[in-house]
Design a protein around this motif. Structure first.
Motif, mmCIF file in Angstrom:
data_model
loop_
_atom_site.group_PDB
_atom_site.id
_atom_site.type_symbol
_atom_site.label_atom_id
_atom_site.label_comp_id
_atom_site.label_asym_id
_atom_site.label_seq_id
_atom_site.Cartn_x
_atom_site.Cartn_y
_atom_site.Cartn_z
ATOM 1 N N GLN C 23 31.394 63.496 21.713
ATOM 2 C CA GLN C 23 30.133 62.081 21.503
ATOM 3 C C GLN C 23 29.302 61.755 20.237
ATOM 4 O O GLN C 23 28.933 61.140 20.391
ATOM 5 N N ASN C 24 29.415 63.215 19.819
ATOM 6 C CA ASN C 24 28.445 63.233 17.833
ATOM 7 C C ASN C 24 27.492 62.914 18.694
ATOM 8 O O ASN C 24 26.322 62.112 18.387
ATOM 9 N N TRP C 25 26.758 63.466 19.600
ATOM 10 C CA TRP C 25 25.167 63.802 20.136
ATOM 11 C C TRP C 25 24.260 64.530 19.575
ATOM 12 O O TRP C 25 23.047 64.554 19.494
ATOM 13 N N LEU C 26 25.064 66.055 19.401
ATOM 14 C CA LEU C 26 24.701 66.415 17.525
ATOM 15 C C LEU C 26 25.170 66.814 16.485
ATOM 16 O O LEU C 26 26.448 66.328 16.864
ATOM 17 N N ASN C 27 24.686 66.847 15.709
ATOM 18 C CA ASN C 27 24.740 66.475 14.771
ATOM 19 C C ASN C 27 25.885 67.742 14.472
ATOM 20 O O ASN C 27 25.911 68.156 14.995
ATOM 21 N N ALA C 28 26.578 67.083 13.149
ATOM 22 C CA ALA C 28 27.532 68.639 12.784
ATOM 23 C C ALA C 28 27.655 69.615 12.739
ATOM 24 O O ALA C 28 27.598 70.410 12.440
ATOM 25 N N TYR C 29 26.350 69.280 11.747
ATOM 26 C CA TYR C 29 25.601 70.832 11.269
ATOM 27 C C TYR C 29 25.997 71.899 12.354
ATOM 28 O O TYR C 29 25.934 73.224 12.607
ATOM 29 N N ILE C 30 24.886 71.487 13.552
ATOM 30 C CA ILE C 30 24.285 72.509 14.975
ATOM 31 C C ILE C 30 25.992 72.812 15.343
ATOM 32 O O ILE C 30 26.130 73.394 16.209
ATOM 33 N N GLN C 31 27.252 71.524 15.481
ATOM 34 C CA GLN C 31 27.839 71.101 15.794
ATOM 35 C C GLN C 31 28.858 72.661 15.227
ATOM 36 O O GLN C 31 29.774 73.871 16.235
ATOM 37 N N ILE C 32 28.934 72.789 13.697
ATOM 38 C CA ILE C 32 29.291 73.778 13.199
ATOM 39 C C ILE C 32 28.583 75.354 13.612
ATOM 40 O O ILE C 32 29.748 76.521 14.158
ATOM 41 N N VAL C 33 27.125 74.774 13.804
ATOM 42 C CA VAL C 33 26.478 75.959 13.943
ATOM 43 C C VAL C 33 26.886 77.079 15.947
ATOM 44 O O VAL C 33 27.611 78.045 15.878
ATOM 45 N N MET C 34 27.555 75.801 16.549
ATOM 46 C CA MET C 34 28.418 76.377 17.671
ATOM 47 C C MET C 34 29.692 77.013 17.825
ATOM 48 O O MET C 34 29.802 77.681 18.393
ATOM 49 N N MET C 35 30.573 76.527 16.578
ATOM 50 C CA MET C 35 31.283 76.978 16.563
ATOM 51 C C MET C 35 31.387 78.390 16.006
ATOM 52 O O MET C 35 32.067 79.589 16.235
#
Lengths: 310, 261, 340
Positions: C23-35
């Motif tokens: 749903q893209n609730w988090l921005n791309a930057y946080i998504q990458i950090v989570m990965m």
């Protein structure tokens, strides 16, 4: 490879070997006493070269503070060498005091000290990079290069200086370790660190002395290296430090003659590898040699295996 | 049929000859002692038998098969267990875990079984724990199962170490100075224990010991080692009066005095 | 039911994360950090098997990561994209990428495990600081070898792994990378936990406590070491493959001793011999790295300093060799231990 370039390579190998040997000494001395691989030693060499740079430029009057008198370049060179060796020895001793000794006092495992050494090296490298920036420094030319040409093989006065200094250091250290009281104490500590203090030997003094010796030799190597290859950068110590460490292991770590033989051997191998293969293979082959040596003869050429007891 | 045969063993450490023409045959069911002054090469012989060193010359036969080319864990898995002079337990694990790991050679499952948690894995794991608990119970150690070995009193640690050796289902048990560092009451209990496990597990036992009380009350046959060489062999009472033995232990003069008396 | 409680909880969390990503609730930057957190969990827990459980000191983990990263990237680029390296010789069409992506990762893990042999075999004869040097030498050898193969970009490295991710998204548009990271991180942790929890795997701990006793008490130390090193480097290889696809660009300079140091810091921060410690420290450390980003170069002074201070004042790390379930016994019901 014709005979002329062969001898030219031999000449070059002696110079590289000398640098390796001088740095390998620091590894071997500390290992001989503490059974600790001082991974920060390559960076001590780098620090030595930088200190040499600042001392030399200061004495040359590049900065705002000028000396009231003018010195000839040769005097500046000798003064730089001596001051750098003293200051770098200070850095080495500080490292021992701040990082290693507290761990030793706590009786921490060797593993922790090795990790600390690795990290101290990274701090020196990156601290330098962060403070002085990534721009390279050019070491001032203190001794004017005189090029000699004998039978088509060229070498400089710097080359003679480097090789002679290395030989002198070898004789000096062999004498210290074999003949003097403090040298005997150094050897004794490596055998039994528990018993030595009970015999009334001030163990910390001996260890500090060892670090002074090792670090000042690294400083010597740093200044000589910088005069031969006058470009300084923060990571210069990392790779050459590793190579020197390989030299120390190949010769048999803990053995002074091992450091010299290993240093020259590695110098020769690298120069001749670079003469045959592309020079990018140099590191690959050096580390390959290390891997083979450690797998099959971890004690090196001169080292003696310590028996396992059960 | 001899259980263990050592034939013409010579062993060198560099230039030093630690074992010199050592010959010995052990029959099943024997309880035999190896004594000698410090540094005579007793532990070296145990290390040779357990495969930790390879003899420079000579052959070692266990169940009439040569074992000198085997690795220590292979020798052990044939049923030749040992204890150590200084107790060597895995101190970060409990007593029970210690006794399970020593059954490593007949674990019967691969690491993949463990990762996929297969039926074979669970069955074997159960069997291993059961075996360990049986040994612990028979040695009256079941209460110590969850303890860490180094937290146990010294006498119990020895007992646990012997228990660990027993999990291997040995036919021959080598005990390297089992009474070292024990007080007299511990020693009495140890003597009882060794006699008991010998009966219970049908063991052949070969032990190194300095405590004469242990040696004299347990061993049926003694072997005396000095400078890597057997200098005497026989029943405890023979050995006690053998002048060469007395000389090895006490030096020349006393031996002379003894001979005169 | 109770037996699978921890698994169900984990799957629920995974599902939540995937929905958030979708749903893209988090921005791309946080998504990458989570990965990165997921990848770092794999790296730190696999290194913990060697540096924690086995008590050896491997400081070349990034080398195995590099092998995995290159293998996975090359395979995927060759199979699913028309890349400059392979042309169309291996091309089988982007539509298969969805099924074959995990297979390429596992192949990458195998290749890294094979390179792990370079460390495992010397470890039969040497240990301690000498083995540490061998691991470092292997790290340099891997890096230097890649630098010398011009066909795969040499020192410049290569890029284009985004295309692989795009190829997967073209089939079904869900956050594939995060799904595979969650799957492989979860599998790695379970595999490692089961391995060190089995009597067979405890042979690794026996080697740490007393190698001689282990060998004489019937533990085939060589085989156990072999398995441990290959398992550890294999997981690092898979993590490397995922890492390459997250950042979309790799070069040998990424996999230096600095990267190895980062992984080591995570292991020692979390505690040697504690898997939950490794997971915890991977999360903390990755987040901390992001916060330290403004410091730029000083970050690399601070991280080693942190480790030195840790060695001095809390050498056992956050967790020591305890697990979360030892600290909070209430958690036990999520991790049922077997009783025989």
């Amino acid at each position: 490879m014709d005979i002329q370039s062969f001898f030219q390579n031999v000449i070059n190998a002696f110079q590289w070997g000398s640098f390796y040997a001088l740095i390998a000494l620091g590894y071997t001395l500390v290992y001989g006493v503490l059974l600790l691989i001082n991974f920060a030693h390559g960076d001590i060499f780098m620090v030595g070269a930088y200190i040499g740079f600042f001392v030399a430029t200061f004495l040359l009057g590049t900065y705002a503070i000028h000396l009231p008198f003018h010195m000839p370049h040769l005097v500046i060179f000798v003064a730089t060498l001596v001051i750098t060796m003293i200051l770098t020895a200070g850095v080495g001793v500080t490292l021992e005091r701040v990082a290693y000794r507290p761990l030793r006092r706590k009786g921490a495992g060797r593993l922790y000290i090795v990790i600390t050494a690795l990290m101290a090296g990274l701090i020196l490298e990156n601290g330098n990079l962060a403070l002085l920036g990534a721009s390279r420094k050019a070491f001032p030319e203190l001794i004017h290069d005189t090029v000699y040409k004998v039978a088509g093989v060229t070498f400089t006065n710097n080359w003679i200086l480097v090789v002679l200094a290395t030989l002198a250091v070898f004789l000096f250290l062999e004498t210290i370790v074999r003949k003097t009281k403090i040298g005997m104490a150094m050897r004794a500590i490596s055998f039994d660190r528990m018993a030595v203090p009970l015999m009334g030997i001030p163990i910390d003094t001996v260890i500090v002395f060892t670090f002074i010796l090792g670090s000042s030799m690294a400083a010597l190597a740093g200044v000589l290296f910088a005069s031969a290859y006058p470009v300084l950068e923060p990571y210069m110590g990392a790779m050459i430090g590793w190579k020197a460490f390989i030299a120390a292991v190949v010769g048999g770590i803990g053995e002074i003659r091992g450091a010299f033989v290993g240093g020259f051997l590695l110098g020769f191998i690298e120069i001749f590898v670079a003469a045959v293969f592309p020079s990018t293979f140099r590191d690959l082959i050096s580390f390959g040699i290390l891997l083979v040596f450690l797998s099959f003869k971890p004690t090196g050429i001169f080292g003696v295996a310590r028996a396992q007891k059960i | 049929m001899p259980l263990l045969e050592l034939k013409q063993i010579n062993h060198f450490f560099g230039g030093l000859q630690a074992v010199h023409n050592f010959n010995l045959t052990i029959e099943p069911g024997e309880l035999i002692g190896l004594i000698g002054p410090n540094g005579a090469g007793k532990t070296t012989i145990f290390n040779l038998v357990s495969g930790f060193y390879k003899p420079t010359q000579g052959d070692i036969l266990f169940h009439e098969k040569s074992i000198i080319h085997l690795k220590p864990h292979q020798v052990t898995s044939l049923g030749l267990a040992r204890t150590f002079q200084n107790i060597r337990m895995w101190n970060s694990m409990t007593v029970l875990e210690n006794l399970c790991i020593s059954q490593h050679y007949r674990m019967g499952y691969s690491f993949m079984d463990a990762i996929f948690s297969t039926k074979t894995y669970h069955e074997h794991e159960k069997a291993v724990v059961k075996r360990a608990m049986e040994i612990l119970e028979s040695l009256e150690l079941s209460e110590a199962a969850g303890e860490y070995p180094k937290n146990l009193p010294y006498g119990l640690q020895r007992r646990v170490e012997i228990g660990r050796a027993l999990t291997i289902k040995p036919s021959l048990l080598l005990l390297d100075e089992p009474a070292a560092g024990m007080n007299p009451s511990d020693i009495d209990r140890l003597i009882e224990l060794i006699q008991w496990i010998r009966e219970q597990f049908h063991l052949t036992i070969w032990l190194i010991e300095h405590q004469m009380k242990v040696v004299m009350s347990l061993c049926e046959r003694l072997c005396v080692l000095d400078f890597g060489q057997i200098i005497a062999e026989g029943s405890p009472s023979d050995i006690k009066n053998n002048p060469r033995v007395i000389k090895a232990y006490l030096g020349d003069e006393e031996a002379d005095d003894d001979a005169e008396n | 039911m109770r037996h699978y409680l921890s698994l169900i909880v984990y799957l629920a969390i995974c599902l939540l994360i995937i929905v958030i990503f979708q749903q893209n609730w988090l921005n791309a930057y946080i998504q990458i950090v989570m990965m990165f957190i997921g990848i770092n969990i794999m790296l730190s827990s696999s290194l913990n098997l060697i540096n924690g459980y086995m008590g050896e000191f491997s400081c070349g983990h990034a080398g195995f990561m590099a092998v995995g990263a290159y293998t996975a990237s090359l395979l995927n680029m060759g199979l699913f994209t028309t890349s400059s390296i392979f042309g169309r010789s291996l091309f089988i069409g982007p539509q298969y990428s969805v099924f074959l992506f995990p297979v390429t990762l596992i192949i990458a893990g195998f290749c890294a495990a094979l390179v792990g042999l370079l460390v495992a075999v010397p470890s039969f004869r040497t240990r301690g600081d000498y083995l540490a040097i061998i691991t470092l030498a292997v790290n340099y050898i891997v890096k230097s070898s890649i630098e010398n193969i011009q066909e795969i970009g040499g020192a410049r490295g290569f890029m284009g792994m985004r295309q692989v991710v795009n190829a997967m998204n073209n089939v079904i548009n869900i956050p594939w990378l995060m799904i595979w990271i969650l799957a492989f991180a979860g599998t790695s942790i379970i595999a490692l936990k089961r391995f060190v929890g089995s009597t067979y795997g405890k042979g690794v701990i026996a080697i740490r406590d007393d190698e001689i006793a282990a060998e004489i008490m019937s533990v085939n130390t060589q085989r156990v070491k072999l398995i441990a090193f290959m398992l550890s480097s294999g997981i690092a290889g898979i993590a490397g493959g995922l890492f390459a696809h997250v950042i979309g660009y790799i070069n040998p300079g990424t996999f230096t001793i600095m990267k190895s140091t980062e992984i080591m810091v995570m292991v020692y921060l979390g505690g040697m011999g504690s898997l939950s410690g490794s997971v915890l420290s991977a999360v903390l450390f990755t987040v901390m790295l992001e916060f330290l980003r403004p410091l730029q170069l000083f970050k690399w002074v601070l991280i080693p300093l942190l480790l030195i201070i840790l060695m001095l004042f809390r050498p056992e790390g956050l967790m020591g060799n305890r697990e979360l379930s030892d600290v909070f016994p209430g958690l036990r019901r999520f991790f049922p231990s077997k009783e025989y």
